[in-house]
Design an enzyme around this catalytic site. Structure first.
Site, PDB file in Angstrom:
ATOM      1  N   GLU A   1      65.756  19.687  26.657  1.00  0.00           N
ATOM      2  CA  GLU A   1      66.611  18.537  26.416  1.00  0.00           C
ATOM      3  C   GLU A   1      67.771  18.901  25.494  1.00  0.00           C
ATOM      4  OE1 GLU A   1      63.115  15.124  26.527  1.00  0.00           O
ATOM      5  OE2 GLU A   1      63.526  16.229  24.668  1.00  0.00           O
TER       6      GLU A   1
ATOM      7  N   ASP B   1      56.443  11.179  24.701  1.00  0.00           N
ATOM      8  CA  ASP B   1      57.870  11.402  24.450  1.00  0.00           C
ATOM      9  C   ASP B   1      58.621  11.937  25.664  1.00  0.00           C
ATOM     10  OD1 ASP B   1      56.770  13.897  24.538  1.00  0.00           O
ATOM     11  OD2 ASP B   1      57.468  14.553  22.573  1.00  0.00           O
TER      12      ASP B   1
END
Length: 361
Positions: free
Chosen positions: A70, A241
């Site tokens: 990410e 998450d």
């Protein structure tokens, strides 16, 4: 302005402060882990209080069956920051870290970086700081006991953060791998915390006012079932998450007041992915600013659906940048090309070759 400099050594404009893993450890040892966590939490709170000045967007993911990479960018209009981070739960089987990261701060006016740093250790610190900061507003007053389910790399930092910022004295630890719990107990032996290793999650949450779940498997999971959670507790849910990864039974969410960082991100990645897209939540920045209520009663179940957000990393990067003049634990990294004439990048390459040829001769 053209600067005529025929010295092949880089000029000062070429250098960026670089904090290596070794530098980061020395910085944290100099300050102290708990003081560093508290310092980062203060910076996070400061930045959340100016929430509206930030560019806010969900992080940019690249998913694979093994995990995710990410990018987490944000800007406050003057400074730009981003973090590269991965999450690969199966890495531990190969002796690799589950999470690694690095980050950059830059001047928005010139685009020049002003900090380049490791963020594997820094992410652990800022995640713990974020958890404890939220709990300061959401956990029952006078909490002394925290259950921590999942005793991997993040658990030590969580325990120290809650000790420093909330006065937690007792930790009830559970992990499916008892070796992880034993490691946690060993690491915290001289921390002032009383650590009890528990045989089941049910045992761990007994008597705890705060329940932290921080497991790593990239899958839908039910670490806490509805019947395990009584009234009046604060749940610090960290492990869920990314899409397809949760820790809590849906019914716990329905009984809780849910607090989030950025709703658009949490609804995709957090425990909230189990609920309809319009399920009500409260944004933490509003609680910090006094625009929304946090804990309002003794019987309330509060849930911080933590997924991590770029402004928290931005704050952690600011903290480290401001720390460096005091500690001096960084290197000068030759990162930016700095030709005599900004329009003559190729000429700089040619001149460096000529210098190299002369030195070889």
């Amino acid at each position: 302005m053209i600067r005529h400099n025929h010295n092949p050594k880089p000029s000062e404009l070429a250098f960026v402060p670089f904090v290596s893993v070794d530098d980061m450890m020395r910085n944290i040892r100099t300050i102290g882990v708990e003081k560093a966590i508290k310092g980062i939490a203060d910076y996070i709170e400061q930045d959340f209080l100016r929430w509206e000045s930030f560019d806010k967007k969900p992080r940019i993911p690249a998913h694979a069956p093994q995990g995710v990479i990410e990018l987490m960018p944000t800007s406050d209009g003057e400074t730009f920051g981003f973090k590269y981070v991965n999450g690969h739960p199966q890495n531990v089987r190969e002796g690799l870290q589950t999470v690694t990261g690095f980050g950059v701060l830059s001047e928005l006016s010139t685009g020049y970086p002003v900090l380049f740093t490791e963020m594997t250790i820094l992410t652990a610190l800022r995640t713990a700081a974020t958890s404890a900061l939220a709990a300061k507003y959401l956990a029952p007053q006078g909490s002394t006991t925290m259950a921590i389910i999942g005793n991997g790399a993040q658990s030590d930092f969580q325990c120290l953060a809650f000790k420093e910022m909330l006065g937690i004295t007792d930790i009830r630890a559970y992990d499916i791998d008892v070796k992880a719990s034993l490691r946690l107990e060993r690491n915290l032996a001289y921390s002032g915390l009383n650590v009890t290793i528990c045989k089941t999650p049910e045992d761990a949450i007994e008597g705890a006012q705060i329940i932290t779940t921080v497991t790593a498997d990239k899958k839908y999971a039910t670490i806490l079932t509805d019947n395990m959670v009584g009234s009046g507790v604060h749940i610090n849910a960290i492990g869920g998450d990314c899409p397809g990864k949760t820790e809590l039974h849906k019914d716990i969410l329905l009984r809780s007041d849910i607090f989030v960082e950025l709703p658009e991100q949490t609804r995709i990645e957090g425990e909230l992915q189990q609920l309809p897209g319009d399920h009500p939540v409260t944004e933490l920045w509003q609680v910090y600013a006094g625009k929304a209520a946090g804990r309002t009663s003794q019987d309330q179940i509060t849930l911080f659906d933590s997924v991590g957000f770029a402004i928290e990393d931005f704050a952690a990067l600011r903290y480290i940048r401001d720390l460096l003049p005091t500690t001096g634990h960084f290197e000068k990294l030759d990162l930016l090309a700095d030709p005599d004439d900004p329009r003559d990048l190729y000429g700089m390459v040619l001149r460096s070759a000529a210098v190299g040829d002369n030195q070889a001769a």
